[in-house]
Design an enzyme around this catalytic site. Structure first.
Site, PDB file in Angstrom:
ATOM      1  N   LYS A   1     -11.565 -11.049  -6.097  1.00 32.24           N
ATOM      2  CA  LYS A   1     -10.858 -10.143  -7.020  1.00 32.24           C
ATOM      3  C   LYS A   1     -10.137 -10.944  -8.098  1.00 32.24           C
ATOM      4  O   LYS A   1     -10.203 -10.622  -9.286  1.00 32.24           O
ATOM      5  CB  LYS A   1      -9.831  -9.308  -6.258  1.00 32.24           C
ATOM      6  CG  LYS A   1     -10.421  -8.153  -5.496  1.00 32.24           C
ATOM      7  CD  LYS A   1      -9.387  -7.531  -4.560  1.00 32.24           C
ATOM      8  CE  LYS A   1     -10.068  -6.557  -3.611  1.00 32.24           C
ATOM      9  NZ  LYS A   1      -9.269  -6.199  -2.447  1.00 32.24           N
TER      10      LYS A   1
ATOM     11  N   GLN B   1      -3.789  -5.636   0.075  1.00 33.62           N
ATOM     12  CA  GLN B   1      -5.034  -5.758   0.842  1.00 33.62           C
ATOM     13  C   GLN B   1      -4.853  -5.229   2.258  1.00 33.62           C
ATOM     14  O   GLN B   1      -3.884  -5.566   2.938  1.00 33.62           O
ATOM     15  CB  GLN B   1      -5.462  -7.241   0.861  1.00 33.62           C
ATOM     16  CG  GLN B   1      -6.787  -7.513   1.532  1.00 33.62           C
ATOM     17  CD  GLN B   1      -7.987  -6.929   0.790  1.00 33.62           C
ATOM     18  OE1 GLN B   1      -7.968  -6.781  -0.432  1.00 33.62           O
ATOM     19  NE2 GLN B   1      -9.031  -6.603   1.518  1.00 33.62           N
TER      20      GLN B   1
ATOM     21  N   ASP C   1      -5.810   1.332  -6.014  1.00 33.88           N
ATOM     22  CA  ASP C   1      -6.659   1.664  -4.864  1.00 33.88           C
ATOM     23  C   ASP C   1      -6.801   3.174  -4.698  1.00 33.88           C
ATOM     24  O   ASP C   1      -7.697   3.635  -3.980  1.00 33.88           O
ATOM     25  CB  ASP C   1      -6.019   1.121  -3.579  1.00 33.88           C
ATOM     26  CG  ASP C   1      -6.646  -0.172  -3.094  1.00 33.88           C
ATOM     27  OD1 ASP C   1      -7.851  -0.358  -3.318  1.00 33.88           O
ATOM     28  OD2 ASP C   1      -5.919  -0.975  -2.481  1.00 33.88           O
TER      29      ASP C   1
HETATM   30  N1  GUN Z   1      -9.741  -3.669   2.599  1.00 34.43           N
HETATM   31  C1  GUN Z   1     -11.071  -3.358   2.584  1.00 34.43           C
HETATM   32  N2  GUN Z   1     -11.371  -2.610   1.510  1.00 34.43           N
HETATM   33  C2  GUN Z   1     -10.218  -2.450   0.818  1.00 34.43           C
HETATM   34  C3  GUN Z   1      -9.906  -1.789  -0.398  1.00 34.43           C
HETATM   35  O1  GUN Z   1     -10.749  -1.167  -1.064  1.00 34.43           O
HETATM   36  N3  GUN Z   1      -8.598  -1.862  -0.784  1.00 34.43           N
HETATM   37  C4  GUN Z   1      -7.666  -2.528  -0.059  1.00 34.43           C
HETATM   38  N4  GUN Z   1      -6.414  -2.528  -0.511  1.00 34.43           N
HETATM   39  N5  GUN Z   1      -7.932  -3.150   1.069  1.00 34.43           N
HETATM   40  C5  GUN Z   1      -9.201  -3.116   1.501  1.00 34.43           C
END
Ligand code: GUN
Length: 300
Positions: A54, A98, A121
Site C-alpha cells: 500500500k 490494518q 476502508d
Molecule cells: N485486512 C485484510 N483486508 C483488509 C482491508 O481491506 N482493510 C483493512 N483495514 N484491513 C484488511
C-alpha cells in the site's frame, strides 16, 4: 467458447493511472497533496506485506504516505489517541487501520473512532449505514473493485441475477449492497446455505468470497455467467517441489472457466483492484474534504 479472462492487474494499473492524474491536478491546480495514513499494530506477516505494498503504491501515484507501525501490545488508549491525531491532521485525507487487530483491541471501537470522512476502508458504521440507504459514502475497497470490473464488462448490471457467496462485513455484505444499488437481483449465500449449487446455477453473476479453496464448481455454473473470485487461499503444492505453495481462489478455475462467459483469475484478478480502490477512495475523500468535484468513475 472459452471465458473472457478479466485482467485485474491491467484494470488496476488503469485505475492507478487515473488516480495519478487526479493527484497531479490536485497538486497543480489547488496546492493539495492527498495523504493516506496506514496504521499497523503487531507483526502479522500477511499484514506487513499488504502495508508495504500500500505504501509503495501510494507514493507511486504521487500521494503522501504515512505509516504508523505499533507494537503488538499497544494499548487501546494509545491507538485511539493516534487515530484522533490523524483525524485532526489536515494533511491526512484517508486513514486505514490494518485488520485483524491483536485480540486485546476492540476492532469495532477502533474502526468507529476513525472520522467517517477519512474512513477509506468504508468500515465505519456511518459509512455502512449510508451505503445501505443508497447515500454518498466511503465504499469498502474490495467490493468497489469488483463492482468496477462488473460495470466495465457488462455496462449495466441492472436486472441481472447475482449471487454473493460469503457474508463478511469487509466483502460479502457491502458487495451485495452495491449490486442491489445497481439494481441487480441479489442473493446472499453462505456456509449454511442448503443447496449452494442450485443457488449458483440461477446466477448471471457469481461473486465468491467465502475463503474456501476452489469451492465453486463448473457444473454449478449457468452457461455464460460472470464469475468474480475474491478468494486468496494458499495451498501446499508438493508437485512444484518441497515446501512450495500455490495460490487459488474460492472458485475451481478450470471447470468454471469452461462454462462461464467471463472470469477473474487468482492471482491477478480482484487482488490488485483492492489497493487501486484504496487510492481511489483517498482521492474521493480528499476532493470531498476540499469541496471539489469528485472523480468520475472512481466511486460507486
Ligand atoms: N485486512 C485484510 N483486508 C483488509 C482491508 O481491506 N482493510 C483493512 N483495514 N484491513 C484488511
Amino acid at each position: 467458447m472459452a471465458a473472457t479472462v478479466i485482467d485485474g492487474k491491467e484494470f488496476a494499473a488503469r485505475v492507478r493511472g487515473q488516480v495519478a492524474t487526479h493527484v497531479t491536478r490536485l497538486k497543480d491546480d489547488h496546492g493539495i497533496t492527498p495523504g493516506l495514513a496506514v496504521v499497523l499494530v503487531g507483526e502479522d506477516p500477511a499484514s506487513q506485506v499488504y502495508v508495504r505494498s500500500k505504501g509503495k503504491m501510494t507514493v507511486e501515484v504521487g500521494m503522501k504516505s504515512v505509516e504508523h507501525k505499533l507494537d503488538a501490545d499497544t494499548s487501546e488508549d494509545a491507538l485511539l489517541t493516534l487515530i484522533e491525531q490523524l483525524n485532526n491532521d489536515p494533511e491526512i485525507h484517508g486513514i486505514l487501520v490494518q485488520l485483524p487487530l491483536p485480540q486485546h483491541l476492540n476492532e469495532d471501537l477502533v474502526i468507529n473512532s476513525i472520522d467517517p470522512a477519512k474512513d477509506v476502508d468504508g468500515f465505519h458504521v456511518s459509512n455502512v449505514g449510508l451505503l445501505g440507504t443508497g447515500q454518498k459514502s466511503m465504499v469498502p475497497c474490495t467490493p468497489l473493485g469488483c463492482l468496477m470490473m462488473l460495470r466495465d464488462h457488462h455496462g449495466s448490471i441492472s436486472g441481472m441475477d447475482a449471487v454473493v457467496i460469503g457474508r463478511s462485513n469487509i466483502v460479502g455484505k457491502p458487495m451485495a449492497q452495491l449490486l442491489l444499488n445497481d439494481s441487480a437481483t441479489v442473493t446472499i449465500a453462505h456456509s449454511r446455505t442448503k443447496d449452494l449449487a442450485d443457488v449458483v446455477r440461477r446466477a448471471d453473476i457469481v461473486v465468491a468470497a467465502v475463503g474456501r479453496p476452489e469451492l465453486v464448481q463448473g457444473d454449478w455454473m449457468k452457461k455464460g455467467a460472470t464469475v468474480i473470485d475474491v478468494g486468496i487461499n494458499r495451498l501446499d503444492a508438493p508437485e512444484k517441489g518441497e515446501g512450495k505453495t500455490r495460490l487459488v481462489g474460492d472458485v475451481d478455475y478450470e471447470s468454471c472457466a469452461a462454462v462461464a462467459g467471463a472470469i477473474t483469475p487468482v492471482p491477478g484478478g480482484v487482488g490488485p483492484m483492492t489497493i487501486a480502490c484504496l487510492l481511489a477512495n483517498t482521492i474521493t475523500a480528499c476532493c470531498r474534504a476540499n469541496g471539489l468535484a469528485e472523480p468520475e468513475g472512481l466511486t460507486a
